[in-house]
Design an enzyme around this catalytic site. Structure first.
Site, PDB file in Angstrom:
ATOM      1  N   THR A 146       5.218   7.515   1.486  1.00  0.00           N
ATOM      2  CA  THR A 146       5.242   8.157   2.802  1.00  0.00           C
ATOM      3  C   THR A 146       6.657   8.169   3.368  1.00  0.00           C
ATOM      4  OG1 THR A 146       4.589   6.003   3.636  1.00  0.00           O
ATOM      5  CG2 THR A 146       2.865   7.685   3.515  1.00  0.00           C
ATOM      6  N   ASP A 147       7.521   7.246   2.890  1.00  0.00           N
ATOM      7  CA  ASP A 147       8.832   7.089   3.568  1.00  0.00           C
ATOM      8  C   ASP A 147       9.689   8.351   3.491  1.00  0.00           C
ATOM      9  OD1 ASP A 147       9.430   6.631   0.845  1.00  0.00           O
ATOM     10  OD2 ASP A 147      10.642   4.823   1.228  1.00  0.00           O
ATOM     11  N   SER A 154      27.064 -10.835 -13.940  1.00  0.00           N
ATOM     12  CA  SER A 154      25.626 -10.900 -13.680  1.00  0.00           C
ATOM     13  C   SER A 154      25.077 -12.119 -14.409  1.00  0.00           C
ATOM     14  CB  SER A 154      24.940  -9.635 -14.196  1.00  0.00           C
ATOM     15  OG  SER A 154      23.545  -9.867 -14.289  1.00  0.00           O
ATOM     16  N   GLY A 190       8.594  -3.845  -9.510  1.00  0.00           N
ATOM     17  CA  GLY A 190       8.287  -3.062  -8.306  1.00  0.00           C
ATOM     18  C   GLY A 190       8.536  -3.838  -7.027  1.00  0.00           C
ATOM     19  N   LEU A 191       9.338  -4.896  -7.101  1.00  0.00           N
ATOM     20  CA  LEU A 191       9.632  -5.685  -5.894  1.00  0.00           C
ATOM     21  C   LEU A 191      11.019  -5.357  -5.352  1.00  0.00           C
ATOM     22  CD1 LEU A 191       8.132  -9.109  -7.023  1.00  0.00           C
ATOM     23  CD2 LEU A 191       7.106  -7.381  -5.570  1.00  0.00           C
ATOM     24  N   SER A 192      11.598  -4.285  -5.870  1.00  0.00           N
ATOM     25  CA  SER A 192      12.868  -3.763  -5.344  1.00  0.00           C
ATOM     26  C   SER A 192      14.083  -4.653  -5.571  1.00  0.00           C
ATOM     27  CB  SER A 192      12.748  -3.469  -3.855  1.00  0.00           C
ATOM     28  OG  SER A 192      12.047  -2.311  -3.691  1.00  0.00           O
ATOM     29  N   SER A 238      16.531  -3.561  -7.027  1.00  0.00           N
ATOM     30  CA  SER A 238      17.696  -2.698  -6.814  1.00  0.00           C
ATOM     31  C   SER A 238      18.093  -2.668  -5.343  1.00  0.00           C
ATOM     32  CB  SER A 238      17.441  -1.296  -7.354  1.00  0.00           C
ATOM     33  OG  SER A 238      16.274  -0.766  -6.815  1.00  0.00           O
ATOM     34  N   GLU A 261      21.627   4.506  -4.156  1.00  0.00           N
ATOM     35  CA  GLU A 261      20.512   4.761  -5.088  1.00  0.00           C
ATOM     36  C   GLU A 261      20.435   6.271  -5.410  1.00  0.00           C
ATOM     37  OE1 GLU A 261      18.295   1.869  -5.457  1.00  0.00           O
ATOM     38  OE2 GLU A 261      17.152   2.905  -6.989  1.00  0.00           O
ATOM     39  N   ASP A 279      12.646   0.410   1.009  1.00  0.00           N
ATOM     40  CA  ASP A 279      13.019  -0.820   0.306  1.00  0.00           C
ATOM     41  C   ASP A 279      14.266  -1.446   0.913  1.00  0.00           C
ATOM     42  OD1 ASP A 279      10.974   0.083  -1.240  1.00  0.00           O
ATOM     43  OD2 ASP A 279      12.204   0.585  -2.978  1.00  0.00           O
TER      44      ASP A 279
HETATM   45  C1  GLA Z   1      10.063   3.177  -4.254  1.00  0.00           C
HETATM   46  C2  GLA Z   1      11.116   3.793  -3.332  1.00  0.00           C
HETATM   47  C3  GLA Z   1      10.684   3.740  -1.874  1.00  0.00           C
HETATM   48  C4  GLA Z   1       9.260   4.293  -1.688  1.00  0.00           C
HETATM   49  C5  GLA Z   1       8.309   3.694  -2.719  1.00  0.00           C
HETATM   50  C6  GLA Z   1       6.960   4.346  -2.680  1.00  0.00           C
HETATM   51  O1  GLA Z   1       9.947   1.808  -4.020  1.00  0.00           O
HETATM   52  O2  GLA Z   1      12.342   3.144  -3.480  1.00  0.00           O
HETATM   53  O3  GLA Z   1      11.599   4.439  -1.078  1.00  0.00           O
HETATM   54  O4  GLA Z   1       9.268   5.683  -1.737  1.00  0.00           O
HETATM   55  O5  GLA Z   1       8.810   3.797  -4.041  1.00  0.00           O
HETATM   56  O6  GLA Z   1       6.337   4.106  -1.464  1.00  0.00           O
END
Ligand code: GLA
Length: 380
Positions: A34-35, A66, A119-121, A123, A155, A167
Site C-alpha cells: 500500500t505504501d 562487512s 523480509g525484515l528489511s 537493506s 534503494e 521500511d
Molecule cells: C518491501 C518494500 C516496501 C513495501 C513492502 C510491501 O518491503 O520495501 O516499501 O512496499 O515491500 O508492503
C-alpha cells in the site's frame, strides 16, 4: 544486540577511535504493498539491527568491512563499488551528495543480527544506519524524514527496486513498544502502543527468497500506476490508488486488464483493512485484528500474487492451530510469515509448524519472537 565483535574488528583494522550507530529492521502487522500507492501501513521497528563502528578518515575514500560477509570494500565517494552490499552504502552517499551536502571518506566495520533475505528489511536498516552515521559525523542537519527519504532514494537509484517508504520510515522512526500507522501520502503518522494482552507475535521464516522478488515488485508497482492512469482520465483528481474507492474502480473493470483490476482492488481493500485493524487494536480486539491479517494474506496470495507455496503453507498451519491471524509479510516471494496468537497456543503451533514444514520442505522454519524496538540512533 551485542556488538563487541564489531568494535574489536574496527580496532584491529582502523584503531581505537570511532562512533557507533545503529538502525533496526522492521515488521509490518498489516498494510502490504500500500505504501507506494499512497496508502496506509502499520509497521514497527524490531530489536534486531545493523550496527556500524565508523570514523571519518580525512580522504575521499570509503574503507568498509562487512563483518557478516567477511569482506572488504574500498571505493571513492563517487565510484560505484562492485560488492552488492556496498551498493547500499554508496547509494546513500550519492543521495547525500545530490543534496549538495559535504561529506568525506570514512572507515567503518558493520554487522548485525537481522536475518538476511527474510523480509525484515536488512537493506533499509543498512541504509538508515549509514544516513544516520553520516549525518552525525559530518553535521549534515538532516531530519528523520530526510533519513528515510535518502534511504528510499538509494534503494531506487543504486539498487533498482522502486520501493515505498515503509521500511526506511519504520527503521528510522521506530519507538520501543510502539507500532506506527503511517499515511504514506501525507507522511503523517500515529504511534500505537503494542502490548497485546495474553497474545504473542511470532515470525516464521520460510528461509526461501525466490529471485522473482525484485522484478515482480517493480511490475506490481507499474500495474498499480497503469490502473491510476486509466482512472485519472475520467477522474483527474486521482493521483494514486489511495484516491480510489472500490466502487470507482469497478466502473473501470472492462477497461483494465483483468490482472490489473485485481491488483488495484487488492490495494484499495488492504488500505481499508489497515484502518479497521488499527481500530480493532485500540479496543484490544485481537480476534478481529487476526481476521484482517488472514484477509490480507488471501489478497496477497490470490489477487496480488506475491506469495509463494512455502508462505501459503505456513499460513495454513496457522489456521489449523487456531492462530488469531497470519500472513506473509513484506514484498513477498518468501521471507517470513507474521503470526498473532494467544500465548497458550504458542508451543503447539511452533511444534506443528516445525514438523510439518520440515516434512514438506526438508528444513524447519526459523522462529523469531518479535519485540518492537527503537529506531535509528547513535550508540556512542
Ligand atoms: C518491501 C518494500 C516496501 C513495501 C513492502 C510491501 O518491503 O520495501 O516499501 O512496499 O515491500 O508492503
Amino acid at each position: 544486540m551485542d556488538y563487541t565483535h564489531i568494535c574489536r574488528k574496527f580496532e584491529e583494522l582502523f584503531g581505537k577511535e570511532y562512533s557507533l550507530y545503529a538502525s533496526p529492521g522492521r515488521v509490518n502487522l498489516i498494510g502490504e504493498h500500500t505504501d507506494y500507492n499512497g496508502g496506509f501501513v502499520f509497521p514497527g521497528a524490531i530489536d534486531k539491527m545493523i550496527v556500524t563502528a565508523i570514523r571519518p578518515n580525512g580522504t575521499r575514500t570509503v574503507n568498509a568491512w562487512s563483518y557478516d560477509m567477511n569482506e572488504a570494500a574500498r571505493f571513492a565517494l563517487d565510484e560505484k563499488p562492485t560488492q552488492g552490499w556496498a551498493l547500499y552504502i554508496y547509494g546513500v552517499i550519492v543521495e547525500i551528495l545530490k543534496r549538495e551536502l559535504k561529506i568525506e571518506g570514512f572507515d567503518c566495520v558493520f554487522g548485525g543480527d537481522i536475518p538476511i533475505g527474510s523480509g525484515l528489511s536488512t537493506s533499509a536498516a543498512l541504509e538508515s544506519t549509514f544516513v544516520c552515521a553520516l549525518n552525525g559525523m559530518f553535521d549534515l542537519g538532516l531530519s528523520k524524514l530526510d533519513f528515510a527519504q535518502i534511504g528510499q532514494a538509494a534503494e531506487h537509484n543504486a539498487v533498482g527496486v522502486r520501493c515505498g517508504i515503509m521500511d526506511q520510515f519504520a527503521s528510522v522512526f521506530g519507538e520501543e513498544g510502539k507500532l506506527i500507522r503511517l499515511d504514506c501520502r501525507s507522511l503523517e503518522y500515529e504511534l500505537f502502543p503494542f502490548h497485546p494482552k495474553n497474545c504473542r507475535v511470532v515470525l516464521l521464516d520460510t528461509q526461501v527468497k525466490h529471485n522473482l522478488a525484485a522484478s515482480e515488485y517493480n511490475i506490481r508497482r507499474a500495474e498499480c500506476e497503469e490502473g491510476v492512469a486509466t482512472i485519472s482520465k475520467v477522474y483527474p483528481e486521482v493521483k494514486l490508488l489511495r484516491d480510489v474507492t472500490p466502487e470507482m474502480l469497478t466502473e473501470f473493470k472492462n477497461q483494465l486488464p483483468e490482472s490489473t483490476f485485481r491488483r488495484c482492488m487488492y490495494v484499495i481493500k488492504e488500505d481499508i483493512r489497515v484502518m479497521e485493524a488499527c481500530a480493532a487494536l485500540q479496543k484490544d480486539d485481537y480476534k478481529r485484528f487476526g481476521e484482517l491479517m488472514y484477509c490480507s494474506h488471501e489478497g496477497l496470495s490470490k489477487e496480488y500474487n506475491v506469495s509463494c507455496e512455502e508462505s501459503d503453507f505456513l499460513v495454513d498451519v496457522a489456521v489449523r492451530n487456531g492462530v488469531l491471524g497470519a500472513r506473509m509479510m513484506g514484498g513477498g516471494f518468501g521471507g517470513c510469515t507474521i503470526n498473532l496468537l494467544e500465548a497458550d497456543k504458542y508451543d503447539a503451533f511452533i511444534a506443528d509448524a516445525t514438523a510439518a514444514y520440515s516434512k514438506a520442505y526438508g528444513k524447519a522454519p526459523k522462529i523469531y519472537d518479535v519485540c518492537i524496538g527503537q529506531g535509528s540512533h547513535k550508540i556512542k
